[in-house]
Every structure is written in structure tokens, then in C-alpha cells.
Design an enzyme around this catalytic site. Structure first.
Site, PDB file in Angstrom:
ATOM      1  N   GLN A 134     -41.170  18.283 -30.647  1.00 39.79           N
ATOM      2  CA  GLN A 134     -41.230  17.862 -32.052  1.00 39.79           C
ATOM      3  C   GLN A 134     -40.094  18.352 -32.949  1.00 39.79           C
ATOM      4  O   GLN A 134     -39.569  17.581 -33.756  1.00 39.79           O
ATOM      5  CB  GLN A 134     -42.578  18.319 -32.654  1.00 39.79           C
ATOM      6  CG  GLN A 134     -42.775  17.797 -34.059  1.00 39.79           C
ATOM      7  CD  GLN A 134     -44.046  18.241 -34.748  1.00 39.79           C
ATOM      8  OE1 GLN A 134     -44.142  18.150 -35.956  1.00 39.79           O
ATOM      9  NE2 GLN A 134     -45.032  18.711 -34.021  1.00 39.79           N
ATOM     10  N   ASP A 184     -29.219  12.932 -15.258  1.00 42.90           N
ATOM     11  CA  ASP A 184     -29.638  14.190 -14.621  1.00 42.90           C
ATOM     12  C   ASP A 184     -28.555  15.217 -14.912  1.00 42.90           C
ATOM     13  O   ASP A 184     -27.463  15.165 -14.340  1.00 42.90           O
ATOM     14  CB  ASP A 184     -29.821  13.993 -13.112  1.00 42.90           C
ATOM     15  CG  ASP A 184     -30.265  15.284 -12.422  1.00 42.90           C
ATOM     16  OD1 ASP A 184     -30.268  16.360 -13.096  1.00 42.90           O
ATOM     17  OD2 ASP A 184     -30.602  15.229 -11.234  1.00 42.90           O
ATOM     18  N   THR A 185     -28.859  16.149 -15.790  1.00 41.81           N
ATOM     19  CA  THR A 185     -27.836  17.098 -16.241  1.00 41.81           C
ATOM     20  C   THR A 185     -27.551  18.167 -15.195  1.00 41.81           C
ATOM     21  O   THR A 185     -26.667  18.994 -15.385  1.00 41.81           O
ATOM     22  CB  THR A 185     -28.283  17.779 -17.551  1.00 41.81           C
ATOM     23  OG1 THR A 185     -29.482  18.498 -17.280  1.00 41.81           O
ATOM     24  CG2 THR A 185     -28.531  16.779 -18.644  1.00 41.81           C
ATOM     25  N   LYS A 186     -28.340  18.149 -14.115  1.00 38.49           N
ATOM     26  CA  LYS A 186     -28.069  19.134 -13.056  1.00 38.49           C
ATOM     27  C   LYS A 186     -27.303  18.515 -11.891  1.00 38.49           C
ATOM     28  O   LYS A 186     -26.925  19.210 -10.959  1.00 38.49           O
ATOM     29  CB  LYS A 186     -29.381  19.769 -12.601  1.00 38.49           C
ATOM     30  CG  LYS A 186     -29.951  20.662 -13.713  1.00 38.49           C
ATOM     31  CD  LYS A 186     -31.198  21.377 -13.339  1.00 38.49           C
ATOM     32  CE  LYS A 186     -31.576  22.338 -14.474  1.00 38.49           C
ATOM     33  NZ  LYS A 186     -32.940  22.774 -14.430  1.00 38.49           N
ATOM     34  N   ALA A 210     -35.390  25.758 -24.292  1.00 43.46           N
ATOM     35  CA  ALA A 210     -35.679  27.192 -24.270  1.00 43.46           C
ATOM     36  C   ALA A 210     -34.350  27.944 -24.246  1.00 43.46           C
ATOM     37  O   ALA A 210     -33.332  27.419 -23.761  1.00 43.46           O
ATOM     38  CB  ALA A 210     -36.510  27.518 -23.040  1.00 43.46           C
ATOM     39  N   TYR A 254     -43.822  27.474 -29.715  1.00 41.41           N
ATOM     40  CA  TYR A 254     -44.386  26.231 -30.235  1.00 41.41           C
ATOM     41  C   TYR A 254     -44.836  26.438 -31.679  1.00 41.41           C
ATOM     42  O   TYR A 254     -44.924  27.576 -32.163  1.00 41.41           O
ATOM     43  CB  TYR A 254     -45.589  25.785 -29.384  1.00 41.41           C
ATOM     44  CG  TYR A 254     -45.189  25.178 -28.060  1.00 41.41           C
ATOM     45  CD1 TYR A 254     -44.687  23.883 -27.992  1.00 41.41           C
ATOM     46  CD2 TYR A 254     -45.306  25.901 -26.878  1.00 41.41           C
ATOM     47  CE1 TYR A 254     -44.322  23.319 -26.783  1.00 41.41           C
ATOM     48  CE2 TYR A 254     -44.938  25.345 -25.657  1.00 41.41           C
ATOM     49  CZ  TYR A 254     -44.450  24.045 -25.605  1.00 41.41           C
ATOM     50  OH  TYR A 254     -44.078  23.495 -24.414  1.00 41.41           O
ATOM     51  N   GLU A 255     -45.140  25.318 -32.320  1.00 39.36           N
ATOM     52  CA  GLU A 255     -45.526  25.284 -33.734  1.00 39.36           C
ATOM     53  C   GLU A 255     -46.337  26.488 -34.228  1.00 39.36           C
ATOM     54  O   GLU A 255     -45.937  27.204 -35.143  1.00 39.36           O
ATOM     55  CB  GLU A 255     -46.333  23.990 -33.963  1.00 39.36           C
ATOM     56  CG  GLU A 255     -46.990  23.875 -35.324  1.00 39.36           C
ATOM     57  CD  GLU A 255     -45.992  23.687 -36.451  1.00 39.36           C
ATOM     58  OE1 GLU A 255     -45.078  22.869 -36.299  1.00 39.36           O
ATOM     59  OE2 GLU A 255     -46.138  24.357 -37.483  1.00 39.36           O
ATOM     60  N   ASP A 262     -42.384  23.195 -36.643  1.00 40.24           N
ATOM     61  CA  ASP A 262     -41.592  22.189 -35.929  1.00 40.24           C
ATOM     62  C   ASP A 262     -40.829  21.284 -36.888  1.00 40.24           C
ATOM     63  O   ASP A 262     -39.602  21.303 -36.951  1.00 40.24           O
ATOM     64  CB  ASP A 262     -42.513  21.321 -35.066  1.00 40.24           C
ATOM     65  CG  ASP A 262     -42.883  22.021 -33.767  1.00 40.24           C
ATOM     66  OD1 ASP A 262     -42.163  22.952 -33.365  1.00 40.24           O
ATOM     67  OD2 ASP A 262     -43.885  21.636 -33.151  1.00 40.24           O
ATOM     68  N   GLY A 310     -48.967  29.959 -58.220  1.00 33.10           N
ATOM     69  CA  GLY A 310     -48.275  30.453 -59.415  1.00 33.10           C
ATOM     70  C   GLY A 310     -49.244  31.021 -60.434  1.00 33.10           C
ATOM     71  O   GLY A 310     -50.336  31.466 -60.099  1.00 33.10           O
ATOM     72  N   GLY A 311     -48.847  30.981 -61.684  1.00 30.33           N
ATOM     73  CA  GLY A 311     -49.664  31.583 -62.732  1.00 30.33           C
ATOM     74  C   GLY A 311     -50.688  30.636 -63.346  1.00 30.33           C
ATOM     75  O   GLY A 311     -51.263  30.932 -64.379  1.00 30.33           O
TER      76      GLY A 311
HETATM   77  N1  CAO Z   1     -31.846  16.569 -16.470  1.00 25.83           N
HETATM   78  C1  CAO Z   1     -32.128  17.660 -15.745  1.00 25.83           C
HETATM   79  N2  CAO Z   1     -32.699  18.764 -16.234  1.00 25.83           N
HETATM   80  C2  CAO Z   1     -33.036  18.751 -17.539  1.00 25.83           C
HETATM   81  C3  CAO Z   1     -32.781  17.644 -18.368  1.00 25.83           C
HETATM   82  C4  CAO Z   1     -32.166  16.513 -17.794  1.00 25.83           C
HETATM   83  N3  CAO Z   1     -31.882  15.426 -18.502  1.00 25.83           N
HETATM   84  N4  CAO Z   1     -33.239  17.932 -19.608  1.00 25.83           N
HETATM   85  C5  CAO Z   1     -33.760  19.173 -19.556  1.00 25.83           C
HETATM   86  N5  CAO Z   1     -33.623  19.660 -18.325  1.00 25.83           N
HETATM   87  C6  CAO Z   1     -34.047  20.991 -17.850  1.00 25.83           C
HETATM   88  C7  CAO Z   1     -33.378  22.110 -18.589  1.00 25.83           C
HETATM   89  O1  CAO Z   1     -32.083  22.300 -18.093  1.00 25.83           O
HETATM   90  C8  CAO Z   1     -34.328  23.271 -18.286  1.00 25.83           C
HETATM   91  O2  CAO Z   1     -34.023  23.763 -16.999  1.00 25.83           O
HETATM   92  P1  CAO Z   1     -33.855  25.344 -16.645  1.00 25.83           P
HETATM   93  O3  CAO Z   1     -35.069  26.027 -17.204  1.00 25.83           O
HETATM   94  O4  CAO Z   1     -33.808  25.327 -15.168  1.00 25.83           O
HETATM   95  O5  CAO Z   1     -32.626  25.825 -17.277  1.00 25.83           O
HETATM   96  C9  CAO Z   1     -35.668  22.569 -18.148  1.00 25.83           C
HETATM   97  O6  CAO Z   1     -35.396  21.165 -18.121  1.00 25.83           O
HETATM   98  C10 CAO Z   1     -36.745  22.770 -19.205  1.00 25.83           C
HETATM   99  O7  CAO Z   1     -36.294  23.101 -20.458  1.00 25.83           O
HETATM  100  P2  CAO Z   1     -37.215  23.971 -21.428  1.00 25.83           P
HETATM  101  O8  CAO Z   1     -37.371  25.344 -20.869  1.00 25.83           O
HETATM  102  O9  CAO Z   1     -36.615  23.867 -22.788  1.00 25.83           O
HETATM  103  O10 CAO Z   1     -38.648  23.208 -21.438  1.00 25.83           O
HETATM  104  P3  CAO Z   1     -40.146  23.787 -21.418  1.00 25.83           P
HETATM  105  O11 CAO Z   1     -41.010  22.589 -21.389  1.00 25.83           O
HETATM  106  O12 CAO Z   1     -40.379  24.811 -20.378  1.00 25.83           O
HETATM  107  O13 CAO Z   1     -40.279  24.536 -22.837  1.00 25.83           O
HETATM  108  C11 CAO Z   1     -40.273  24.679 -25.246  1.00 25.83           C
HETATM  109  C12 CAO Z   1     -40.546  23.813 -24.012  1.00 25.83           C
HETATM  110  C13 CAO Z   1     -40.438  23.802 -26.471  1.00 25.83           C
HETATM  111  C14 CAO Z   1     -41.303  25.837 -25.303  1.00 25.83           C
HETATM  112  C15 CAO Z   1     -38.848  25.269 -25.187  1.00 25.83           C
HETATM  113  O14 CAO Z   1     -37.958  24.214 -24.991  1.00 25.83           O
HETATM  114  C16 CAO Z   1     -38.443  26.058 -26.426  1.00 25.83           C
HETATM  115  O15 CAO Z   1     -38.857  27.200 -26.640  1.00 25.83           O
HETATM  116  N6  CAO Z   1     -37.563  25.451 -27.253  1.00 25.83           N
HETATM  117  C17 CAO Z   1     -37.039  26.098 -28.439  1.00 25.83           C
HETATM  118  C18 CAO Z   1     -38.060  26.193 -29.544  1.00 25.83           C
HETATM  119  C19 CAO Z   1     -38.619  24.849 -29.919  1.00 25.83           C
HETATM  120  O16 CAO Z   1     -37.935  23.903 -30.238  1.00 25.83           O
HETATM  121  N7  CAO Z   1     -39.946  24.794 -29.968  1.00 25.83           N
HETATM  122  C20 CAO Z   1     -40.629  23.692 -30.579  1.00 25.83           C
HETATM  123  C21 CAO Z   1     -41.085  22.709 -29.639  1.00 25.83           C
HETATM  124  S1  CAO Z   1     -42.020  21.517 -30.498  1.00 25.83           S
HETATM  125  O17 CAO Z   1     -43.507  22.204 -30.614  1.00 25.83           O
END
Ligand code: CAO
Length: 415
Positions: A17, A73-75, A98, A138-139, A168, A247-248
Site C-alpha cells: 500500500q 525477473d530482477t534476479k 524490505a 506494516y500499517e 501506509d 484544540g481549545g
Molecule cells: N523479481 C524477482 N524478485 C523480486 C521482484 C521481481 N520482480 N520483486 C521483488 N522481488 C524480491 C525482492 O528482491 C526480495 O527478495 P530478497 O528478500 O531475496 O532480497 C523479495 O522479493 C521480497 O521483498 P520484501 O522483503 O520487500 O517483501 P515481503 O513480502 O517479505 O515484505 C513488507 C513486505 C511490506 C513487510 C516489506 O517490503 C517492507 O518492510 N517494506 C518497507 C516498509 C513498507 O513499505 N511497509 C508498508 C507495506 S504496506 O502495508
């Protein structure tokens, strides 16, 4: 008509989000937002909270309007080359992975700068530098860590989170401001920069008045506009203020006609000082206008509970809309507690484009919140969210890839 951000290209690495709200705003202002997703799955919200099987959820569609979707695929080493081409072509990279995920993909700030020194790299993270910087957030975690939960709710109950997504969507909004500011500075410096909006910081910014109150409490030991005054007790930290006005101008939520069956038959009523005499007239307590126990704001403070009980006796004889109509005539500040159903059906919000009906190829028609920020020279046209990978070929062609090269990359699993 042209749009404010015409010509700005955004490489959108956002998901869930916070990040998507930011890039959706930029898209509404005219930026070309290219959302990079994982092939086959895409943004996790496409399948979260689904109301129709196998159709992009409202969670996704309502956060990703006016964007294009490409799957890369970014990997994959060849996928990384496509991303490099995109980095060279775009103005801003927005991400809310993350902590460390972008670096692990090989796209460190230094590498991005080598590829495109004008690139602005904008990130949402849960926390800024410090003990929690590596945490996923998260939020509601942000609401708790940013001071909102400890100051929301009633004094005799636990901390409460709010339905407004201040962690968010609030942080997405902060990030969007950081991005357009960095774009403006780039017009002078020619350089990109990093933009960070931490969710804890965003929530705290919105709780600014509570840090104000913390210092007032420490200095004076009390705060007269809080319901704890004068009969309750104050501790060391800002307490939960229930529905009291910040406020007041003392205010409270009062029952209206129908409250026994309708959970939203309530009105917010503010006993604003300049209209006190009118309030007394409306509720039939004319004598309070001159009674020394009620005539001044200071005199009223110890009696606020009784005063609101008396006003409520009046509001309970009217529906919230009837009460609004009467109170507005006398400039008495008040507001109905509107349900989401009432908001969705409100014609004036449809007219301004704040609530919009959108058509989607697999979902059909649905309602969304349009752009809440209206620019007179850059009107917003809300367009449906993209299907997963809908624009992969189109964007690849714009990057200069031939149909044969696109097919080869697809076969290699890079796109
Ligand atoms: N191709 C291949 N890999 C991809 C990709 C793509 N197109 N897009 C993402 N990925 C991979 C990333 O490289 C990452 O891999 P590694 O962990 O191996 O480096 C993986 O997907 C997952 O990314 P993530 O850790 O961000 O995702 P998650 O679901 O585990 O966590 C969240 C989600 C929101 C907790 C985390 O992203 C976060 O803390 N973000 C910052 C704070 C934030 O925005 N929070 C609000 C979210 S809305 O409530």
C-alpha cells in the site's frame, strides 16, 4: 490539456500500500509510471482480500490506477539488463521493499548513480536509521511506533489503531512530496538524490500535536481540554483523549435520532466559544448564556460532561442530517458521522471526482477514491489499473528491443 508531471518517467518498484499510493498520485499528476512486478504473481495485493475469484482485488485496483505493468525477473541476469535500460530512461525509482532488498538485487545507490546520475531514488521504509532500521513494517506497526495508537482510544481502554491508513497512505503522501521536491531541485543541480520517508516519521509528523501536548503536560501537569481534566488523573505521558477536540474548542461525539439501531447515528459537536449563546438557544438552555457557571469557556470546562449530556438530549431528537441543517444555520461547527455506505452514495463527492466509478476488463465497474488533490491546470482522469504484465511488450519496444529479442527474453524467463 497537459498534465503537471508530463514527461516524468517513474520506475515503480512498489508493492502493497504505502509505495503504490505514492506512485498513483504521481501518475494522476501525469507521470508515466511503469510498475515492475514479478512474472506470474505480481504485487501480492492482486490476490489479497479478493471478492471475485481470479480477478485483481479491489485492494490492488484502488491503489494502482493510471500505471503500466511490466513483469521482469530482477534476479535473472538478463532481467537485470532490462532494468538497467529502464534506470537509464527513467527519472525516479520508487521502492518500498524490505530494507536491503534493492541492494541485494545489485542496484545499490552507487550502481544506480553510475547508470543514471539524474536518477532520484525514493524509498519508504518502516523506520529511519537506528535500532529498528532493518525491521519489516506494516500499517499498524507504524501507527503504534509513531505515537498514534498510544494517544487514540479512551482512557480506560487499550491503545487503538485508526481506520485511516496514516502509516501506509500517509507515508506515501510524504514520499510523493519528497519526490516532486527532488525533481524541482534537480532542475538546478542536474543531479538526482535519495529520498527517504520512514513510516514511523510520517505517523509522528501527523501526531505533531501530541508531542506538543507531551511538553505541555511535563511543564504544567495537566491539560484542560483533555477529558481527564478536572476529575481524572494525568500520568507521565499524553493520555488517550477519547473524542475530545484536539484544540481549545471542546467537542464530543453525540447520539442522534436512531442511534439505538444505526451505529453511525452520531454527530460531532463543537461548543465553539463565539457561538455559545446560539448553542444555548438551540438546545433550549437560554439561561446558560449569562449564568456565570456557563457563560465563559473557562467556567464551562469543569461542566463539559453535563453540557454535552444536555446537548445530546437535543441531538437525540434529530437525525444527524437534521441536526446539521439546524446547527449550520447558526454557524455552530459540527459534522455527521458518515458511514462508508453514505460516503459512497454522496452525489457531491461523485461530482468533484473524489469518488469515481471505474470500469475494469475482468472485474467490471467498481468505485474508487479519485485524486484528493485538485490542480486547476492538471485535471485528473482516473484510468483502471493494469493487468499483470499488460504493458511488458509495449515498454520493451520503447526501450528499443525488437519482437525477436522480446521473445528470447521471455523464453529465458527474464520477462
Ligand atoms: N523479481 C524477482 N524478485 C523480486 C521482484 C521481481 N520482480 N520483486 C521483488 N522481488 C524480491 C525482492 O528482491 C526480495 O527478495 P530478497 O528478500 O531475496 O532480497 C523479495 O522479493 C521480497 O521483498 P520484501 O522483503 O520487500 O517483501 P515481503 O513480502 O517479505 O515484505 C513488507 C513486505 C511490506 C513487510 C516489506 O517490503 C517492507 O518492510 N517494506 C518497507 C516498509 C513498507 O513499505 N511497509 C508498508 C507495506 S504496506 O502495508
Amino acid at each position: 490539456m497537459s498534465k503537471a508531471l508530463d514527461g516524468v518517467r517513474i520506475l515503480d518498484f512498489t508493492h502493497v500500500q504505502s509505495g503504490p499510493t505514492c506512485t498513483q498520485l504521481l501518475a494522476w499528476f501525469g507521470a508515466d509510471v511503469i510498475k515492475v512486478e514479478r512474472a506470474g504473481a505480481g504485487d501480492i495485493t492482486r490476490e489479497q482480500l479478493r471478492d471475485i475469484p481470479d480477478v485483481d482485488s479491489l485492494y490492488f485496483t484502488m491503489l494502482n490506477h493510471n500505471k503500466r505493468s511490466v513483469t521482469i525477473d530482477t534476479k535473472n541476469p538478463e532481467g537485470k539488463l532490462v532494468l538497467e535500460a529502464l534506470i537509464q530512461k527513467c527519472d525516479v525509482l520508487v521502492e518500498n521493499f524490505a530494507p536491503g532488498a534493492l541492494d541485494r538485487m545489485g542496484f545499490t545507490w552507487e550502481r544506480i548513480q553510475e547508470l543514471n546520475p539524474r536518477m532520484i531514488v525514493a524509498s519508504v521504509k518502516g523506520f529511519g536509521p537506528g535500532p529498528y532500521e532493518d525491521c519489516k513494517v506494516y500499517e499498524n506497526v507504524a501507527q503504534c511506533a509513531g505515537g498514534a495508537a498510544s494517544t487514540t482510544g479512551f482512557d480506560d481502554g487499550p491503545p487503538v489503531v485508526t481506520g485511516a491508513q496514516i502509516g501506509d497512505s500517509g507515508t506515501g503522501l510524504h514520499l510523493a512530496l519528497g519526490i516532486v521536491t527532488a525533481l524541482y531541485q534537480r532542475t538546478q543541480t542536474g543531479r538526482g538524490q535519495k529520498v527517504l520517508a520512514a513510516m514511523q516519521d510520517g505517523v509522528l509528523n501527523l501526531c505533531r500535536v501530541k508531542l506538543r501536548d507531551q511538553q505541555r503536560l511535563e511543564r504544567t501537569g495537566t491539560m484542560k481540554e483533555y477529558p481527564q481534566y478536572p476529575n481524572g488523573t494525568f500520568g507521565e505521558a499524553v493520555p488517550r483523549a477519547g473524542n475530545a477536540s484536539g484544540g481549545g474548542q471542546p467537542g464530543w461525539i453525540l447520539k442522534c435520532k436512531g442511534w439505538e439501531t444505526d451505529p453511525n447515528a452520531y454527530i460531532y459537536f463543537i461548543t465553539q466559544a463565539p457561538v455559545w449563546a446560539k448553542i444555548c438557544n438551540v438546545i433550549g438552555k437560554e439561561e446558560w448564556a449569562t449564568d456565570p457557571n456557563y457563560a465563559t469557556p473557562a467556567a464551562r470546562l469543569p461542566h463539559l460532561k453535563d453540557i454535552f449530556a444536555e446537548i445530546e438530549r437535543w441531538t437525540m431528537t434529530k437525525t444527524k442530517f437534521e441536526a446539521m441543517q439546524i446547527l449550520n444555520k447558526y454557524d455552530i461547527p459540527c459534522g455527521p458521522i458518515l458511514s462508508m455506505k453514505e460516503i459512497a452514495e454522496e452525489p457531491s463527492l461523485r461530482k468533484t471526482g473524489t469518488i469515481v466509478e471505474v470500469d475494469h476488463p475482468t472485474r467490471g465497474k467498481y468505485l474508487t477514491v479519485g485524486n484528493p488533490i485538485k490542480l486547476s491546470d492538471s485535471p485528473t482522469e482516473v484510468k483502471r489499473s493494469p493487468l499483470l504484465g499488460e504493458h511488458t511488450d509495449e515498454v520493451m519496444a520503447e526501450l528499443g528491443y525488437s519482437p525477436e529479442q522480446i521473445n528470447a527474453l521471455r523464453t529465458a524467463g527474464a520477462i
